[in-house]
Scaffold this motif. Structure first.
Motif, PDB file in Angstrom:
ATOM      1  N   SER A 195       0.451  -0.776  -0.221  1.00 61.50           N
ATOM      2  CA  SER A 195       0.116   0.126   0.629  1.00 61.50           C
ATOM      3  C   SER A 195       0.816   1.218   0.027  1.00 61.50           C
ATOM      4  O   SER A 195       1.864   1.571   0.704  1.00 61.50           O
ATOM      5  CB  SER A 195      -0.987   0.212   0.927  1.00 61.50           C
ATOM      6  N   GLY A 196       0.206   1.713  -1.530  1.00 60.24           N
ATOM      7  CA  GLY A 196       1.525   3.213  -1.105  1.00 60.24           C
ATOM      8  C   GLY A 196       2.792   3.738  -1.984  1.00 60.24           C
ATOM      9  O   GLY A 196       2.510   4.611  -2.364  1.00 60.24           O
ATOM     10  N   VAL A 197       2.779   2.701  -2.429  1.00 60.41           N
ATOM     11  CA  VAL A 197       4.015   2.243  -3.557  1.00 60.41           C
ATOM     12  C   VAL A 197       4.038   2.986  -4.395  1.00 60.41           C
ATOM     13  O   VAL A 197       3.272   1.961  -5.176  1.00 60.41           O
ATOM     14  CB  VAL A 197       4.830   0.856  -3.062  1.00 60.41           C
ATOM     15  N   THR A 198       4.190   3.936  -5.783  1.00 66.98           N
ATOM     16  CA  THR A 198       4.460   3.839  -6.632  1.00 66.98           C
ATOM     17  C   THR A 198       5.901   3.116  -7.400  1.00 66.98           C
ATOM     18  O   THR A 198       7.098   3.124  -6.507  1.00 66.98           O
ATOM     19  CB  THR A 198       4.033   5.418  -6.357  1.00 66.98           C
TER      20      THR A 198
ATOM     21  N   VAL B  66      10.859  -2.572  -7.896  1.00 69.29           N
ATOM     22  CA  VAL B  66       9.414  -1.738  -8.115  1.00 69.29           C
ATOM     23  C   VAL B  66       9.102  -1.441  -9.107  1.00 69.29           C
ATOM     24  O   VAL B  66       9.760  -0.629 -10.615  1.00 69.29           O
ATOM     25  CB  VAL B  66      10.131  -0.398  -6.844  1.00 69.29           C
ATOM     26  N   ASN B  67       8.078  -2.501  -9.484  1.00 69.04           N
ATOM     27  CA  ASN B  67       7.906  -2.273 -11.005  1.00 69.04           C
ATOM     28  C   ASN B  67       7.339  -1.197 -11.539  1.00 69.04           C
ATOM     29  O   ASN B  67       6.761  -0.003 -10.645  1.00 69.04           O
ATOM     30  CB  ASN B  67       6.559  -3.842 -11.376  1.00 69.04           C
ATOM     31  N   SER B  68       6.484  -0.912 -12.708  1.00 73.26           N
ATOM     32  CA  SER B  68       6.114   0.345 -13.574  1.00 73.26           C
ATOM     33  C   SER B  68       4.579   0.525 -12.955  1.00 73.26           C
ATOM     34  O   SER B  68       4.085   1.225 -12.750  1.00 73.26           O
ATOM     35  CB  SER B  68       5.896   0.263 -15.188  1.00 73.26           C
ATOM     36  N   ASP B  69       4.059  -0.833 -12.180  1.00 73.41           N
ATOM     37  CA  ASP B  69       2.400   0.023 -11.007  1.00 73.41           C
ATOM     38  C   ASP B  69       2.427  -0.204 -10.121  1.00 73.41           C
ATOM     39  O   ASP B  69       1.826  -0.064  -9.786  1.00 73.41           O
ATOM     40  CB  ASP B  69       2.178  -1.978 -11.746  1.00 73.41           C
ATOM     41  N   GLY B  70       3.870   0.044  -9.630  1.00 80.81           N
ATOM     42  CA  GLY B  70       4.577   0.252  -7.986  1.00 80.81           C
ATOM     43  C   GLY B  70       3.918  -1.233  -7.168  1.00 80.81           C
ATOM     44  O   GLY B  70       3.987  -1.490  -5.563  1.00 80.81           O
ATOM     45  N   THR B  71       4.056  -2.553  -7.561  1.00 76.51           N
ATOM     46  CA  THR B  71       3.582  -4.033  -7.111  1.00 76.51           C
ATOM     47  C   THR B  71       5.019  -3.958  -6.661  1.00 76.51           C
ATOM     48  O   THR B  71       6.227  -3.304  -7.749  1.00 76.51           O
ATOM     49  CB  THR B  71       3.569  -5.106  -8.460  1.00 76.51           C
ATOM     50  N   VAL B  72       6.075  -5.289  -6.282  1.00 77.88           N
ATOM     51  CA  VAL B  72       7.553  -4.738  -5.965  1.00 77.88           C
ATOM     52  C   VAL B  72       7.679  -6.702  -6.570  1.00 77.88           C
ATOM     53  O   VAL B  72       7.324  -7.218  -5.571  1.00 77.88           O
ATOM     54  CB  VAL B  72       7.650  -4.086  -4.647  1.00 77.88           C
ATOM     55  N   THR B  73       8.095  -6.542  -7.095  1.00 76.41           N
ATOM     56  CA  THR B  73       9.232  -7.978  -7.062  1.00 76.41           C
ATOM     57  C   THR B  73      10.131  -8.813  -6.503  1.00 76.41           C
ATOM     58  O   THR B  73      11.012  -7.590  -6.245  1.00 76.41           O
ATOM     59  CB  THR B  73       9.656  -8.237  -8.781  1.00 76.41           C
ATOM     60  N   ALA B  74      10.547  -9.658  -5.617  1.00 71.57           N
ATOM     61  CA  ALA B  74      11.788  -9.479  -4.507  1.00 71.57           C
ATOM     62  C   ALA B  74      12.238 -11.205  -4.724  1.00 71.57           C
ATOM     63  O   ALA B  74      11.277 -12.179  -5.240  1.00 71.57           O
ATOM     64  CB  ALA B  74      11.190  -9.345  -3.231  1.00 71.57           C
ATOM     65  N   THR B  75      13.467 -11.453  -5.059  1.00 75.80           N
ATOM     66  CA  THR B  75      13.893 -13.160  -5.220  1.00 75.80           C
ATOM     67  C   THR B  75      14.511 -13.206  -3.743  1.00 75.80           C
ATOM     68  O   THR B  75      15.100 -13.098  -2.700  1.00 75.80           O
ATOM     69  CB  THR B  75      14.801 -12.468  -6.393  1.00 75.80           C
ATOM     70  N   PHE B  76      13.969 -14.367  -3.929  1.00 76.10           N
ATOM     71  CA  PHE B  76      14.137 -15.378  -2.275  1.00 76.10           C
ATOM     72  C   PHE B  76      15.075 -16.461  -2.264  1.00 76.10           C
ATOM     73  O   PHE B  76      14.637 -17.416  -3.482  1.00 76.10           O
ATOM     74  CB  PHE B  76      13.128 -15.418  -1.791  1.00 76.10           C
TER      75      PHE B  76
END
Length: 206
Positions: free
Chosen positions: A116-119, A143-153
């Motif tokens: 929430s709140g991330v752009t 941080v993707n263009s739609d504000g979602t966040v991809t992390a690698t684990f």
């Protein structure tokens, strides 16, 4: 005199109980739960296969060493883990979650979260608690263009999410005024005890 002693003893016990409540509440105040969505956007393993990932609540994080992050400043932990955003001003811990994967997944996993709140312009850091090393580590984040966040684990367990000031404010992550209402209750109770003691004393003298 006996009445005054009883009132004083009762007041002291009540104040001690409320004080313990304030301490317990204060321990949780540095963070906010629920900023990260409980359903991930996507999750894929090293072979490109979709996998089912569960984002558990903060209360599901039982590892005591991992939970110490709730009482650690963002800058300190980001510096400690050599995170790319360690020098970024205004980074805040916004959520702590227990992240798990179902079945046999081939790591590393790419998991995309909604925060929430991330752009697209937000600064985001994601830390993973390595249970073997018993320590936090920074993981690669996009941080993707739609504000979602991809992390690698490379493994899963407790995961901590940090965002910069603007995004954390938008997410409503301002720390609560820890125990302010309880402090007021203590003050009122103290006044009542004092008033009761004064009344009992004056009555005895009369």
């Amino acid at each position: 005199m006996k009445m005054f002693k009883r009132l004083a003893a009762f007041g002291a016990a009540a104040i001690l109980a409320l004080s313990m409540g304030i301490t317990a509440f204060a321990e949780e105040s540095p963070s906010t739960s629920g900023v990260v969505a409980s359903t991930v956007v996507s999750a894929t393993d090293a072979n490109g296969n979709s996998v089912k990932v569960t984002v558990g609540a903060q209360s599901e994080v039982k590892n005591e060493e991992a939970r110490k992050i709730l009482n650690t400043t963002a800058k300190d932990i980001l510096v400690q883990t050599n995170d790319p955003n360690a020098s970024e001003e205004g980074m805040k811990l916004v959520d702590l979650r227990e992240v798990t994967v179902e079945g046999d997944a081939t790591f590393p996993l790419d998991i995309t979260f909604t925060i929430s709140g991330v752009t697209a312009n937000s600064k985001v850091s994601v830390l993973h608690f390595d249970t073997e090393k018993n320590a936090w580590e920074s993981v690669p984040v996009k941080v993707n263009s739609d504000g979602t966040v991809t992390a690698t684990f490379n493994s899963l367990s407790p995961v901590a999410f940090f965002v910069n000031g603007a995004a954390s404010n938008a997410a409503g992550t301002t720390s609560p005024k820890t125990g302010s209402s309880s402090v007021m209750m203590i003050a009122v109770l103290g006044a009542i005890v004092c008033a009761g003691g004064a009344f009992a004393f004056s009555k005895k003298r009369a």
